[in-house]
Design a protein around this motif. Structure first.
Motif, PDB file in Angstrom:
ATOM      1  N   LEU A 199       0.640  -1.270   0.107  1.00 65.14           N
ATOM      2  CA  LEU A 199      -0.290  -0.071  -0.043  1.00 65.14           C
ATOM      3  C   LEU A 199       0.844   1.386  -0.071  1.00 65.14           C
ATOM      4  CD1 LEU A 199      -2.830  -0.777   2.337  1.00 65.14           C
ATOM      5  CD2 LEU A 199      -2.950  -0.843  -0.105  1.00 65.14           C
ATOM      6  N   ARG A 200       2.145   1.267   0.232  1.00 65.85           N
ATOM      7  CA  ARG A 200       3.057   2.224   0.357  1.00 65.85           C
ATOM      8  C   ARG A 200       4.191   2.195  -0.596  1.00 65.85           C
ATOM      9  NH1 ARG A 200       4.794   3.065   6.642  1.00 65.85           N
ATOM     10  NH2 ARG A 200       5.593   5.104   5.315  1.00 65.85           N
ATOM     11  N   ARG A 201       3.947   1.590  -1.997  1.00 63.78           N
ATOM     12  CA  ARG A 201       4.765   1.270  -3.014  1.00 63.78           C
ATOM     13  C   ARG A 201       5.211   2.609  -3.692  1.00 63.78           C
ATOM     14  NH1 ARG A 201       5.588  -3.480  -1.633  1.00 63.78           N
ATOM     15  NH2 ARG A 201       5.020  -5.243  -2.977  1.00 63.78           N
ATOM     16  N   ASN A 202       4.430   3.544  -3.618  1.00 67.82           N
ATOM     17  CA  ASN A 202       4.727   4.868  -4.228  1.00 67.82           C
ATOM     18  C   ASN A 202       5.823   5.638  -3.434  1.00 67.82           C
ATOM     19  OD1 ASN A 202       3.069   4.593  -6.418  1.00 67.82           O
ATOM     20  ND2 ASN A 202       1.312   6.016  -5.321  1.00 67.82           N
ATOM     21  N   GLU A 203       5.893   5.490  -2.204  1.00 72.36           N
ATOM     22  CA  GLU A 203       6.993   5.926  -1.451  1.00 72.36           C
ATOM     23  C   GLU A 203       8.125   4.753  -1.067  1.00 72.36           C
ATOM     24  OE1 GLU A 203       5.930   7.160   2.883  1.00 72.36           O
ATOM     25  OE2 GLU A 203       3.990   5.997   2.188  1.00 72.36           O
ATOM     26  N   GLY A 204       8.062   3.619  -1.058  1.00 73.73           N
ATOM     27  CA  GLY A 204       8.735   2.623  -0.818  1.00 73.73           C
ATOM     28  C   GLY A 204       9.979   2.380  -2.040  1.00 73.73           C
ATOM     29  N   ILE A 205       9.292   2.279  -3.335  1.00 69.01           N
ATOM     30  CA  ILE A 205      10.272   1.911  -4.300  1.00 69.01           C
ATOM     31  C   ILE A 205      11.291   2.851  -4.511  1.00 69.01           C
ATOM     32  CG2 ILE A 205      10.406   1.596  -6.945  1.00 69.01           C
ATOM     33  CD1 ILE A 205       9.080  -0.704  -5.379  1.00 69.01           C
ATOM     34  N   PRO A 206      11.084   4.289  -4.262  1.00 67.51           N
ATOM     35  CA  PRO A 206      12.381   4.979  -4.328  1.00 67.51           C
ATOM     36  C   PRO A 206      13.363   4.756  -3.209  1.00 67.51           C
ATOM     37  CG  PRO A 206      10.269   6.463  -4.878  1.00 67.51           C
ATOM     38  CD  PRO A 206       9.735   5.037  -4.283  1.00 67.51           C
ATOM     39  N   MET A 207      12.845   4.391  -2.223  1.00 69.78           N
ATOM     40  CA  MET A 207      13.574   4.006  -1.164  1.00 69.78           C
ATOM     41  C   MET A 207      14.536   2.690  -1.479  1.00 69.78           C
ATOM     42  SD  MET A 207      11.551   4.875   2.289  1.00 69.78           S
ATOM     43  CE  MET A 207      13.028   4.290   3.461  1.00 69.78           C
ATOM     44  N   LEU A 208      13.711   1.714  -2.122  1.00 73.96           N
ATOM     45  CA  LEU A 208      14.310   0.664  -2.495  1.00 73.96           C
ATOM     46  C   LEU A 208      15.482   0.933  -3.302  1.00 73.96           C
ATOM     47  CD1 LEU A 208      12.575  -2.765  -3.502  1.00 73.96           C
ATOM     48  CD2 LEU A 208      14.269  -1.825  -4.920  1.00 73.96           C
ATOM     49  N   ILE A 209      15.299   1.357  -4.397  1.00 74.30           N
ATOM     50  CA  ILE A 209      16.351   2.156  -5.204  1.00 74.30           C
ATOM     51  C   ILE A 209      17.197   2.713  -4.561  1.00 74.30           C
ATOM     52  CG2 ILE A 209      16.853   3.550  -7.322  1.00 74.30           C
ATOM     53  CD1 ILE A 209      13.738   2.932  -8.275  1.00 74.30           C
ATOM     54  N   GLU A 210      17.156   3.567  -3.798  1.00 77.68           N
ATOM     55  CA  GLU A 210      18.455   4.278  -3.115  1.00 77.68           C
ATOM     56  C   GLU A 210      19.035   3.196  -2.315  1.00 77.68           C
ATOM     57  OE1 GLU A 210      19.640   7.288  -3.157  1.00 77.68           O
ATOM     58  OE2 GLU A 210      18.404   7.409  -4.869  1.00 77.68           O
ATOM     59  N   LYS A 211      18.347   2.141  -1.575  1.00 71.36           N
ATOM     60  CA  LYS A 211      19.030   1.118  -0.862  1.00 71.36           C
ATOM     61  C   LYS A 211      19.973   0.410  -1.736  1.00 71.36           C
ATOM     62  CE  LYS A 211      17.780  -3.379   1.466  1.00 71.36           C
ATOM     63  NZ  LYS A 211      16.567  -4.150   1.923  1.00 71.36           N
ATOM     64  N   PHE A 212      19.430   0.096  -3.164  1.00 73.28           N
ATOM     65  CA  PHE A 212      20.411  -0.764  -3.951  1.00 73.28           C
ATOM     66  C   PHE A 212      21.443   0.062  -4.464  1.00 73.28           C
ATOM     67  CE2 PHE A 212      20.970  -2.225  -8.527  1.00 73.28           C
ATOM     68  CZ  PHE A 212      21.362  -3.501  -8.170  1.00 73.28           C
ATOM     69  N   LYS A 213      21.311   1.412  -4.599  1.00 71.76           N
ATOM     70  CA  LYS A 213      22.392   2.206  -4.993  1.00 71.76           C
ATOM     71  C   LYS A 213      23.593   2.224  -3.723  1.00 71.76           C
ATOM     72  CE  LYS A 213      19.797   5.593  -8.084  1.00 71.76           C
ATOM     73  NZ  LYS A 213      19.658   6.941  -7.883  1.00 71.76           N
ATOM     74  N   ARG A 214      22.997   2.272  -2.533  1.00 73.67           N
ATOM     75  CA  ARG A 214      24.128   2.369  -1.472  1.00 73.67           C
ATOM     76  C   ARG A 214      24.845   1.085  -1.571  1.00 73.67           C
ATOM     77  NH1 ARG A 214      19.654   3.977   1.427  1.00 73.67           N
ATOM     78  NH2 ARG A 214      19.483   1.932   2.517  1.00 73.67           N
ATOM     79  N   ASN A 215      23.999  -0.085  -1.803  1.00 74.45           N
ATOM     80  CA  ASN A 215      24.949  -1.302  -1.550  1.00 74.45           C
ATOM     81  C   ASN A 215      25.658  -1.638  -3.013  1.00 74.45           C
ATOM     82  OD1 ASN A 215      23.681  -2.210   0.665  1.00 74.45           O
ATOM     83  ND2 ASN A 215      21.906  -2.882   0.098  1.00 74.45           N
ATOM     84  N   LEU A 216      25.295  -0.940  -4.033  1.00 74.50           N
ATOM     85  CA  LEU A 216      26.204  -1.137  -5.131  1.00 74.50           C
ATOM     86  C   LEU A 216      27.483  -0.499  -4.911  1.00 74.50           C
ATOM     87  CD1 LEU A 216      23.968  -0.638  -8.292  1.00 74.50           C
ATOM     88  CD2 LEU A 216      25.003  -2.787  -7.801  1.00 74.50           C
ATOM     89  N   ALA A 217      27.424   0.525  -4.336  1.00 78.78           N
ATOM     90  CA  ALA A 217      28.719   1.400  -3.951  1.00 78.78           C
ATOM     91  C   ALA A 217      29.487   0.760  -3.083  1.00 78.78           C
ATOM     92  CB  ALA A 217      28.193   2.788  -3.389  1.00 78.78           C
ATOM     93  N   ARG A 218      29.020  -0.183  -2.113  1.00 84.04           N
ATOM     94  CA  ARG A 218      29.779  -0.936  -1.313  1.00 84.04           C
ATOM     95  C   ARG A 218      30.938  -1.924  -2.129  1.00 84.04           C
ATOM     96  NH1 ARG A 218      27.113  -1.281   3.936  1.00 84.04           N
ATOM     97  NH2 ARG A 218      25.102  -0.560   3.911  1.00 84.04           N
ATOM     98  N   ARG A 219      30.346  -2.175  -3.356  1.00 82.56           N
ATOM     99  CA  ARG A 219      31.243  -3.272  -3.977  1.00 82.56           C
ATOM    100  C   ARG A 219      32.034  -2.983  -5.269  1.00 82.56           C
ATOM    101  NH1 ARG A 219      33.503  -7.115  -1.319  1.00 82.56           N
ATOM    102  NH2 ARG A 219      33.623  -9.094  -2.399  1.00 82.56           N
ATOM    103  N   TYR A 220      31.272  -1.968  -5.997  1.00 82.58           N
ATOM    104  CA  TYR A 220      31.705  -1.775  -7.481  1.00 82.58           C
ATOM    105  C   TYR A 220      32.419  -0.522  -7.613  1.00 82.58           C
ATOM    106  CZ  TYR A 220      28.879  -5.813  -8.146  1.00 82.58           C
ATOM    107  OH  TYR A 220      28.271  -7.213  -8.162  1.00 82.58           O
TER     108      TYR A 220
END
Length: 468
Positions: free
Chosen positions: A415-436
């Protein structure tokens, strides 16, 4: 064969996934799971479990383990990737009679698809593409979640990863080219070996919960491989009156089939976006983070902290007394809330010994009360609402108190996808930066955020892009 086996096999073999929403959510699930894996690579207790069974072994057309240099046989690769995805308790969740973590299937599906794609490409055939990975994830999510809605396995002491093993055995048999009857055989093999849920409860909570699903997924690959080679199944694995699963493990009660299979689970899966903590605490931590600004300068003046939740929270993560390790702490509601109130954050590092040594954490834990709200419990159990409500109120020595802060649906709720998906993408970006490095990071991100491009990408090209 038992009806449950046939229903699973019919769904996996014949159901056509037509839901664009399911495919889109599956893509977000994939990248979120990979992000969890990249973060877990910073934790030695996890990475010590990784690598080939025989050091130095070379596997032709082996499956890659994302974020590493490993290229392994599919079963071992699935264990490696599964460990990484699950280790920090930060991947997705399905809340039902039996709560599961559906994206535990990513390791097995990606490993088998990667291997198949490499074999096809090497023989001049068309490589397997990522749409097959996403479709397999949708079906594996659905089998786990739909069966979890009907079977509270943990009440019998059986770990929920049995549902993962069943789901993966089915979809991997299909991915390997198996027939409907071979899917039945593979699923029957998966029911032979349930594992204890002991490692998730009380003083026995330990790091096995980080690799139990990986172990189940790797077993599923073996069962699927056997089935397509002609290994027979056991048609009464559930219902044999003396030696069947129902009699031996469920005390004579029936393992129930799903009411129906479709795409419900993937479309409505819960993402963990703010912090790595058991799902029942997600909305409580959101409350605590909101309260941080109001209490951070008054920590020593706190007299009482009232926590209100639903019955499942009280049953699984209400812990008093000493906590022995990081796995014990991340299954303790009071510990997680105390850290969030103190620091305004909750990360995987906050479960380690150095943070736990802060005496203020145990002081706050002792000031907490935890009560069940019956309305919360009803809302949690109602499949039409799928709520996960928690509330917190902090009282001070001078008689003042914060407002009662309540969250009914945590940020990762559908029910909170509209605010959640941008947070999911930011989480992915942070984790990519840990490794690559930046160039590789940008290429991965561009591919993962372009739906059509990812769907049509060869699986082995995608996993090659994730190698270090």
């Amino acid at each position: 064969p038992d009806r449950v086996l046939l229903e699973i096999a019919d769904y996996v073999a014949y159901y056509t996934v037509a839901s664009a929403r399911a495919f889109e959510t599956a893509r977000y699930c994939l990248i979120d799971s990979l992000g969890c894996a990249f973060e877990a690579l910073e934790h030695p207790e996890c990475t010590k479990l990784l690598g080939p069974a025989a050091p130095g072994a070379v596997v032709p057309h082996g499956a890659r383990v994302p974020g590493t240099q490993f290229q392994l046989d599919p079963a071992t690769a699935a264990f490696n990737t599964g460990c990484l995805v699950r280790w920090l308790d930060f991947n997705d969740t399905w809340v039902a009679a039996q709560t599961t973590h559906p994206s535990d299937d990513v390791g097995a599906i990606l490993a088998v698809a990667d291997h198949l794609s490499r074999v096809r490409a090497a023989s001049g055939e068309r490589a397997l593409t990522m749409d097959a990975v996403l479709e397999s994830m949708i079906k594996a999510h659905e089998v786990q979640g739909a069966l979890g809605m009907e079977n509270a396995l943990s009440s019998y002491g059986i770990d929920h990863v049995l549902l993962l093993k069943v789901a993966c055995a089915a979809v991997l048999t299909r991915l390997l080219g198996g027939s409907r009857d071979e899917i039945v055989n593979a699923v029957s093999l998966a029911f032979f070996e349930p594992s204890l849920a002991l490692h998730r409860y009380g003083s026995n909570t330990g790091p096995r919960k980080g690799w139990a699903a990986a172990d189940a997924a790797s077993q599923a690959i073996r069962f699927a491989s056997m089935a397509v080679k002609g290994e027979p199944g056991y048609p009464e694995v559930l219902t044999h009156p003396k030696w069947g699963f129902n009699k031996v493990f469920l005390g004579g009660n029936a393992f129930a089939g799903a009411r129906e299979y479709g795409t419900l689970v993937m479309e409505n899966v819960l993402f963990k976006l703010q912090c790595p903590v058991v799902i029942h605490a997600q909305s409580a931590i959101e409350c605590a983070l909101r309260l941080h600004a109001a209490v951070r300068d008054r920590i020593e003046d706190i007299a009482k902290i009232e926590l209100v939740s639903h019955q499942r929270t009280l049953r699984t993560i209400d812990k008093r007394g000493p906590l022995r390790n990081a796995a014990d702490r991340d299954h303790c509601l009071q510990y997680a809330v105390a850290v969030a109130l103190l620091y305004g954050r909750l990360t995987a590092r906050d479960y380690e010994d150095d943070v736990a040594a802060d005496p203020r954490i145990d002081r706050l834990r002792k000031l907490m009360t935890l009560e069940e709200n019956l309305d919360y419990t009803r809302a949690y159990l109602d499949p039409r609402q799928r709520m996960n409500p928690n509330s917190i109120q902090v009282y001070f020595n001078d008689g003042t108190a914060t407002d009662r802060t309540e969250v009914e649906h945590p940020i990762g709720h559908p029910l909170r996808r509209n605010e959640g998906i941008p947070m999911l993408i930011e989480k992915f970006k942070r984790n990519l930066a840990r490794r690559y490095p930046a160039k590789q990071r940008d290429a991965i991100l561009e591919s993962c955020l372009n739906h059509e491009r990812l769907m049509n990408m060869a699986v082995h090209k995608f996993t090659d892009m994730l190698a270090i």
